[in-house]
Design an enzyme around this catalytic site. Structure first.
Site, mmCIF file in Angstrom:
data_model
loop_
_atom_site.group_PDB
_atom_site.id
_atom_site.type_symbol
_atom_site.label_atom_id
_atom_site.label_comp_id
_atom_site.label_asym_id
_atom_site.label_seq_id
_atom_site.Cartn_x
_atom_site.Cartn_y
_atom_site.Cartn_z
ATOM 1 C CG PHE A 259 -1.681 -1.286 1.388
ATOM 2 C CD1 PHE A 259 -2.614 -1.719 0.456
ATOM 3 C CD2 PHE A 259 -1.421 -2.087 2.482
ATOM 4 C CE1 PHE A 259 -3.277 -2.927 0.616
ATOM 5 C CE2 PHE A 259 -2.072 -3.296 2.655
ATOM 6 C CZ PHE A 259 -2.998 -3.719 1.714
ATOM 7 C CB ILE A 484 1.989 -5.100 -3.691
ATOM 8 C CG1 ILE A 484 1.039 -4.222 -4.513
ATOM 9 C CG2 ILE A 484 3.432 -4.761 -3.988
ATOM 10 C CD1 ILE A 484 1.163 -2.730 -4.191
ATOM 11 N N GLY A 485 -0.242 -7.960 -4.219
ATOM 12 C CA GLY A 485 -1.585 -8.415 -3.897
ATOM 13 C C GLY A 485 -2.626 -7.924 -4.874
ATOM 14 C CG ASN A 651 -9.182 -10.654 -13.949
ATOM 15 O OD1 ASN A 651 -10.209 -10.668 -13.294
ATOM 16 N ND2 ASN A 651 -8.453 -11.742 -14.124
ATOM 17 N N GLY A 722 -5.227 2.448 -14.498
ATOM 18 C CA GLY A 722 -5.078 1.715 -13.239
ATOM 19 C C GLY A 722 -6.315 1.833 -12.369
ATOM 20 C CD GLU A 725 -2.680 4.370 -5.934
ATOM 21 O OE1 GLU A 725 -1.734 4.221 -5.162
ATOM 22 O OE2 GLU A 725 -2.780 3.754 -7.013
#
Length: 781
Positions: A259, A484-485, A651, A722, A725
């Site tokens: 995060f 990072i997940g 996805n 993206g 965020e």
């Protein structure tokens, strides 16, 4: 040591089949994670492993007079205690300690002197043959200090705020004033003048920060680091210790959440490397949960927003200023106020952003840095303006909708925010919202509906990808990306599978290794647009090579075709619109051509000449329902609809998961999270998950995510933006606005805890005066 393999490669489950971009397929790394095969930074071992435990300072400012180590050294199994007195040779210049995301200033250099710069600073590293011995010995270390006065209270020192340096990647200072904002504000009939406060927040990922250094027989070091970039960690470690990159490999194949806490290498990396070089042995250093509060955090921030409008709701003036904390060492900066000049049409805008240096560690990016505070203040102020003008909050935003960027008059690459408003409002049922606060109740609970807008940058950086297609049909694609997940393993494999028409289980995406092709730091929601575009580029080069092989075959039906005449589908090269169905399997093609492997590399460079002509952003509209028990001040967020415009979705399942995670964190920001400082000690006090409150399962109810149609070929060749965020931005503001609609009470500080909800009147709640806000908190005129 564990018998698990050192590197487990996630691969899709057999039977996943052929997939296309956009399909909602499960994570390919799901099985290795739930079965414990995925190994994190502190789970790699060696027979000669030494365990390090950090001793942290107990003062906020001063210097070390003496270290009393005899009792610790007497503990059986202790092999060494490192400090500023005996650290191995290291470089001294600031330049060598600057990682790829460092702001302007002098980075923190552990064990470099006897100076204490903040509470919790590492002052010694106890090394022992077992973790238990190291931890016990660390508790025996005594330190004498010469203590100096410290300053850790932002609100008490705002008079010495300063303009920050611009030297930080991604930072844009506020633009110059347009029009005469103050005069327009003073002349307008409807005004809002409000102050906002947000305390510090700390990252608390499940995986604590850790570094394992495996010492090889030739002195080569393989380092497993909790990081959002293996190459960034290698960059700094190699420079600090003057080590050739050929002698150092950094890996982060699995990261248990970050995060933003892993954007910069943390001090555990330097300490573990220091110990390994001193002992010539493998070393593991793991921070405790309490020590997770001894490095960067989301900065404490004060803001003032002044909005003015004509009687019909047209914005006449926007003034937004922010003052945030930074350290004595660096000017950590965020884009906080700029959003107020972008989101709505207005001819008179004045923005200001300043910093106050305090005796804390430098802040660091946390999910949606800057926007989490700046958009929050703007969107709560917009709700206040709507109430003052007697206009529906959504109608006010639509009335002031910006088709182009108001500050630069540049077009957006794509902007489907209007669709977010429309579809989100329809899904939520916003048209049934009564105008007056305190209009809805069920039993002891008041019900409120609020909404807010979200915006975040749509970024693309540069990256390389390498793709190899083997004769057995396996495709291996690699880049030094990080997961990072967020689902990087899955989405990159999916993009590659779609490009060559392969089954997902036949595609392997390798990441998390500094020796792989260059990739940017995993941050800012840029990995799909950047690494994903590089992956697709490499696979398109494979397409051309396979097509050339097919054309060269004897009596080939593809001999006179063009690349645009064929497609790659279900493991075959297929001739479109052929009179006779023509398809050749890729395995057979390679066998007939006598080729065992085909490889291609691609360098993705953003088209800056094209991109700089547009404002590139993701957008959202967040609608929220809360239920408030006034007797106890408790708030339940019972329903959230988040409508997202983020380009083509690669996805759907994973993107929805990302937005849901952002919404949960937005709820946490709104109602729970704050790091409390005892200013007499200069120390964060609630440094555990028992006392640092985060949203848990009982706080999360109905979250509905919808993606509006958008295709942005300016931001990326994939049409994607993206989503990491944008899911958080605007959520806390929607919660705050819903609380006002439920209770008629305006809360302008986060978190909105029960004591603030129960406080009478508007503006700062009773608890806020205790942190030194002082007069002039503002309100609605």
């Amino acid at each position: 040591m564990s018998a698990l393999p050192i590197n487990v490669q996630p691969v899709a489950e057999p039977g996943t089949g052929y997939v296309r971009k956009g399909d909602g397929v499960p994570r390919v790394d799901g099985r290795v994670k739930v079965t414990g095969q995925a190994r994190y930074a502190a789970e790699h071992g060696a027979p000669d492993m030494v365990f390090g435990v950090v001793v942290s300072s107990t003062i906020a400012k001063g210097r070390i007079l003496a270290l009393h180590l005899d009792a610790a050294l007497a503990v059986p199994g202790v092999v060494q205690i490192l400090s500023h007195l005996n650290r191995p040779r290291m470089r001294k210049l600031d330049l060598f300690y600057k990682d790829m995301t460092a702001p302007a200033g002098s980075p923190f250099k552990p064990f470099h002197s006897d100076g204490i710069l903040y509470s919790g600073q590492p002052v010694a590293l106890v090394l022992a043959d077992t973790f238990e011995a190291a931890r016990y010995a660390a508790a025996l270390v005594q330190v004498d200090y010469a203590q100096e006065p410290h300053e850790t209270h932002l609100l008490s020192h705002m008079e010495r705020s300063h303009k920050p340096s611009r030297l930080k990647a991604g930072f844009s200072p506020p633009p110059n004033e347009t029009g005469d904002a103050q005069a327009a504000f003073d002349a307008a009939p409807v005004q809002v003048d409000a102050e906002f406060y947000a305390g510090a927040e700390h990252h608390n990922p499940m995986e604590m920060h850790a570094t394992t250094v495996l010492w090889g027989p030739d002195g080569h070091m393989t380092v497993y680091d909790k990081s959002q970039s293996s190459q960034n960690s290698r960059w700094m470690a190699s420079h600090v210790f003057g080590i050739s990159k050929r002698k150092l490999t950094v890996r982060n194949p699995f990261v248990g959440g970050a995060f933003g806490s892993g954007l910069r290498p943390q001090y555990n990396l330097i300490l573990a490397m220091m110990a390994a070089l001193d002992l010539k042995r493998s070393v593991r250093v793991v921070l405790t949960r309490q020590q997770m509060f001894t490095f960067g955090h989301r900065p404490e921030t004060w803001q003032r927003v002044q909005l003015a409008a004509r009687a019909d709701g047209t914005l006449a003036a926007v003034l937004h200023q922010a003052i945030a904390e930074t350290s004595r060492l660096e000017d950590y900066v965020e884009v906080v106020v700029n959003w107020s000049g972008q989101l709505y049409r207005c001819d008179n805008v004045k923005l200001d952003y300043r910093l106050v240096a305090l005796d804390h560690y430098s802040p660091i990016d946390m999910r949606a840095p800057g926007a989490a505070h700046g958009v929050h203040a703007l969107e709560v102020a917009m709700d206040e303006l709507a109430h003052a003008a007697g206009i529906d909050p959504l109608a006010l935003r639509l009335h002031n909708y910006a088709e182009r960027d108001p500050q630069t008059d540049m077009p957006y690459s794509t902007k489907e925010l209007r669709a977010c408003y429309e579809q989100g409002a329809e899904r939520f049922g916003w048209s049934r919202r009564p105008t007056a606060p305190r209009s809805m109740r069920e039993g002891p609970e008041l019900i409120g509906w609020g909404m807010a807008t979200g915006q975040w940058d749509a970024m693309q950086m540069f990256a390389r990808a390498h793709a190899v297609l083997h004769a057995d049909g396996r495709l291996v694609v690699s880049s030094a990306a990080s997961d990072i997940g967020t689902g990087t393993y899955t989405v990159m494999a999916q993009i590659a599978a779609d490009a060559l028409g392969l089954r997902l289980e036949d595609v392997v995406f390798r990441l998390g290794d500094s020796t792989l092709p260059v990739a940017p730091i995993e941050g800012g929601s840029s990995h799909v647009t950047t690494v994903g575009s590089a992956v697709e580029g490499a696979c398109e080069k494979l397409q051309r090579k396979l097509f050339a092989l097919a054309r060269a075959l004897p009596d080939s039906p593809f001999a006179h075709a063009r690349l645009s005449d064929v497609q790659f589908a279900e493991g075959h090269l297929v001739l479109r619109n052929a009179t006779v169905p023509t398809a050749l399997s890729l395995q057979r093609l390679m066998a007939q051509a006598g080729v065992h492997r085909i490889e291609a590399k691609h360098l993705l460079l953003p088209n800056l000449l094209k991109q700089k002509r547009y404002v590139r952003a993701t957008h959202s509209a967040v609608f929220c329902e809360v239920r408030v028990d006034e007797d106890f001040g408790t708030v339940r967020v019972t329903r959230v609809v988040s409508a997202i415009a983020a380009g083509q979705i690669m996805n759907a399942q994973l993107a929805r998961s990302q937005i849901m995670g952002g919404v949960v964190w937005g709820i946490s920001q709104a109602l729970h999270e704050e790091s409390h400082v005892d200013h007499s000690l200069g120390r964060f006090m609630n440094h555990s998950l028992a006392e640092y409150h985060v949203a848990v399962q009982a706080d999360v109810h109905d979250i509905d995510v919808l993606f509006v149609e958008e295709d942005d070929r300016i931001v990326s060749r994939l049409g994607a933006k993206g989503v990491g965020e944008i899911g958080m931005v605007g959520v806390a503001a929607a919660v705050a606005n819903a609380i006002f609609h439920a209770t008629g009470r305006r809360i302008r500080s986060t978190p909105m805890t029960p004591d603030k909800v129960m406080a009478p009147g508007m503006g700062w709640a009773a608890g806020d005066s205790a942190v030194g806000i002082g007069p002039g908190a503002g309100g609605t005129t």
